[in-house]
Motif scaffolding. Structure first.
Motif, PDB file in Angstrom:
ATOM      1  N   ASP A  92     -10.049 -32.751   5.607  1.00 43.49           N
ATOM      2  CA  ASP A  92      -9.956 -32.845   4.142  1.00 43.49           C
ATOM      3  C   ASP A  92      -8.598 -33.466   3.811  1.00 43.49           C
ATOM      4  O   ASP A  92      -7.574 -32.787   3.813  1.00 43.49           O
ATOM      5  CB  ASP A  92     -10.132 -31.410   3.595  1.00 43.49           C
ATOM      6  N   ASN A 111     -13.241 -35.947   4.617  1.00 43.60           N
ATOM      7  CA  ASN A 111     -13.617 -35.427   3.297  1.00 43.60           C
ATOM      8  C   ASN A 111     -12.480 -35.784   2.351  1.00 43.60           C
ATOM      9  O   ASN A 111     -11.402 -35.190   2.413  1.00 43.60           O
ATOM     10  CB  ASN A 111     -13.781 -33.899   3.365  1.00 43.60           C
ATOM     11  N   ASP A 181     -20.155 -36.687  -3.617  1.00 50.70           N
ATOM     12  CA  ASP A 181     -19.855 -35.344  -4.127  1.00 50.70           C
ATOM     13  C   ASP A 181     -19.390 -35.459  -5.585  1.00 50.70           C
ATOM     14  O   ASP A 181     -18.412 -36.161  -5.869  1.00 50.70           O
ATOM     15  CB  ASP A 181     -18.738 -34.743  -3.256  1.00 50.70           C
ATOM     16  N   PHE A 186     -13.021 -30.454 -10.520  1.00 53.09           N
ATOM     17  CA  PHE A 186     -11.951 -31.455 -10.408  1.00 53.09           C
ATOM     18  C   PHE A 186     -11.904 -32.316 -11.672  1.00 53.09           C
ATOM     19  O   PHE A 186     -12.537 -33.368 -11.763  1.00 53.09           O
ATOM     20  CB  PHE A 186     -12.168 -32.336  -9.161  1.00 53.09           C
ATOM     21  N   GLY A 213     -19.169 -28.450  -3.574  1.00 48.91           N
ATOM     22  CA  GLY A 213     -18.327 -27.286  -3.353  1.00 48.91           C
ATOM     23  C   GLY A 213     -18.165 -26.513  -4.655  1.00 48.91           C
ATOM     24  O   GLY A 213     -17.539 -27.005  -5.594  1.00 48.91           O
ATOM     25  N   LYS A 217     -15.231 -20.796  -7.055  1.00 49.14           N
ATOM     26  CA  LYS A 217     -14.434 -21.565  -8.035  1.00 49.14           C
ATOM     27  C   LYS A 217     -14.428 -20.906  -9.420  1.00 49.14           C
ATOM     28  O   LYS A 217     -15.210 -20.013  -9.714  1.00 49.14           O
ATOM     29  CB  LYS A 217     -14.959 -23.006  -8.113  1.00 49.14           C
ATOM     30  N   ARG A 252     -20.208 -26.734   0.748  1.00 52.34           N
ATOM     31  CA  ARG A 252     -18.870 -26.408   1.288  1.00 52.34           C
ATOM     32  C   ARG A 252     -18.521 -25.001   0.807  1.00 52.34           C
ATOM     33  O   ARG A 252     -18.382 -24.786  -0.399  1.00 52.34           O
ATOM     34  CB  ARG A 252     -17.865 -27.448   0.761  1.00 52.34           C
TER      35      ARG A 252
HETATM   36  C1  9MG Z   1     -11.249 -29.965  -0.605  1.00 54.12           C
HETATM   37  N1  9MG Z   1     -12.210 -29.568  -1.595  1.00 54.12           N
HETATM   38  C2  9MG Z   1     -12.078 -28.560  -2.512  1.00 54.12           C
HETATM   39  N2  9MG Z   1     -13.163 -28.507  -3.287  1.00 54.12           N
HETATM   40  C3  9MG Z   1     -14.003 -29.490  -2.865  1.00 54.12           C
HETATM   41  C4  9MG Z   1     -15.264 -29.950  -3.277  1.00 54.12           C
HETATM   42  O1  9MG Z   1     -15.894 -29.413  -4.301  1.00 54.12           O
HETATM   43  N3  9MG Z   1     -15.818 -30.984  -2.613  1.00 54.12           N
HETATM   44  C5  9MG Z   1     -15.165 -31.569  -1.582  1.00 54.12           C
HETATM   45  N4  9MG Z   1     -15.774 -32.604  -0.972  1.00 54.12           N
HETATM   46  N5  9MG Z   1     -13.963 -31.182  -1.149  1.00 54.12           N
HETATM   47  C6  9MG Z   1     -13.396 -30.168  -1.788  1.00 54.12           C
END
Ligand code: 9MG
Length: 278
Positions: A92, A111, A181, A186, A213, A217, A252
């Motif tokens: 990652d 990733n 993804d 984010f 992922g 969260k 993930r």
């Molecule tokens: C590193 N990381 C933290 N959250 C993530 C997510 O939702 N997807 C991916 N690909 N990496 C993630």
């Protein structure tokens, strides 16, 4: 990697290993090499298909990490895993040099939460010729949750991923190496995340494997009326199962055993659907 994974068969589990002192959901629990390796062994025994190792926290507000620090955190762990396992390892990272070092130390996949937009990353991924996950993020971790804005979040995230796919293909990255993804959390509000989750089938229809992922969260904390991270496990597992039901290829997650059990249920029902319809 393609020998071990057949995306048409079932949803695969990517177990999270944060080797960072400031990860949001495991509080930097795995910063010593032996603790990290123990966690890897546990995740593999519990059914993880891929181990995702990250040396830079991407939680909201996280600070950047230097190249040397990231390499020092991640590479020894990858090398040590290779001493006892040939499991699939994902790195990652967004940094081209970390990608290079990690793949040469034995990792199988990249990733990248910045979707290969950092300096030299596109070229590096092409040269390394390994699967790469392109994730959508609005802004940067330091400030991404300040005021995320979209007119139509699903369309905008799909368009971004389509453009990144185009750039990858133009740079010579193979189509079969691309994974997409939508990037939950984010640069997205709670409502944006829910819209994306409900549209996962549209991402699957883009004809690339889809990774998501959501594990532990904030969106899950919010659904559970501000539950702390430690109390988000059952709901995380429920969301993984719902994602699998929409055709998502990789989830993930932190809680591998619970997720593996839930995905076994989804898999069994899907395989036997026709047999038991009256
Ligand atoms: C590193 N990381 C933290 N959250 C993530 C997510 O939702 N997807 C991916 N690909 N990496 C993630």
């Amino acid at each position: 990697m393609t020998q071990k994974i057949n995306f048409k068969k079932r949803t695969y589990i990517m177990g999270i290993l944060n080797v960072t002192p400031d990860s949001f959901s495991d509080g930097g629990l795995f910063t010593t090499k032996s603790a990290a390796l123990q966690q890897v062994k546990q995740m593999l025994a519990a059914g993880a298909d891929i181990i995702d190792i990250g040396g830079e926290s991407t939680r909201p507000g996280a600070k950047n990490v230097s190249l040397n620090d990231e390499i020092d955190r991640v590479i020894p762990v990858i090398k040590a895993i290779r001493e006892f396992s040939d499991c699939l390892i994902s790195v990652d990272t967004s940094k081209a040099d970390v990608m290079h070092e990690a793949i040469h130390a034995g990792a199988n996949m990249i990733n990248d939460v910045r979707a290969l937009q950092e300096e030299n990353a596109l070229q590096m991924a092409m040269t390394l010729d390994v699967p790469v996950c392109l994730m959508h993020m609005q802004g940067q971790p330091r400030s991404m949750q300040t005021q995320p804005e979209y007119e139509n979040v699903v369309e905008e995230v799909k368009q971004f991923l389509q453009k990144r796919v185009q750039s990858c293909l133009e740079a010579g990255i193979k189509k079969e190496n691309i994974i997409l993804d939508p990037g939950f959390g984010f640069g997205k509000t709670f409502e944006h995340n829910l819209s994306l989750f409900n549209a996962l089938d549209e991402f699957v229809e883009m004809h690339y494997p889809v990774l998501i992922g959501v594990s532990r969260k904030t969106m899950i904390g919010k659904i559970l009326k501000d539950a702390p991270v430690t109390e988000r496990i059952h709901a995380s597992v429920a969301m993984a199962a719902l994602a699998a039901q929409q055709g998502v290829h990789i989830v993930r997650v932190h809680d591998v055993k619970a997720t593996a059990d839930a995905l076994a249920v989804v898999d069994c029902l899907n395989k036997n659907r026709e047999k038991y319809v009256t």
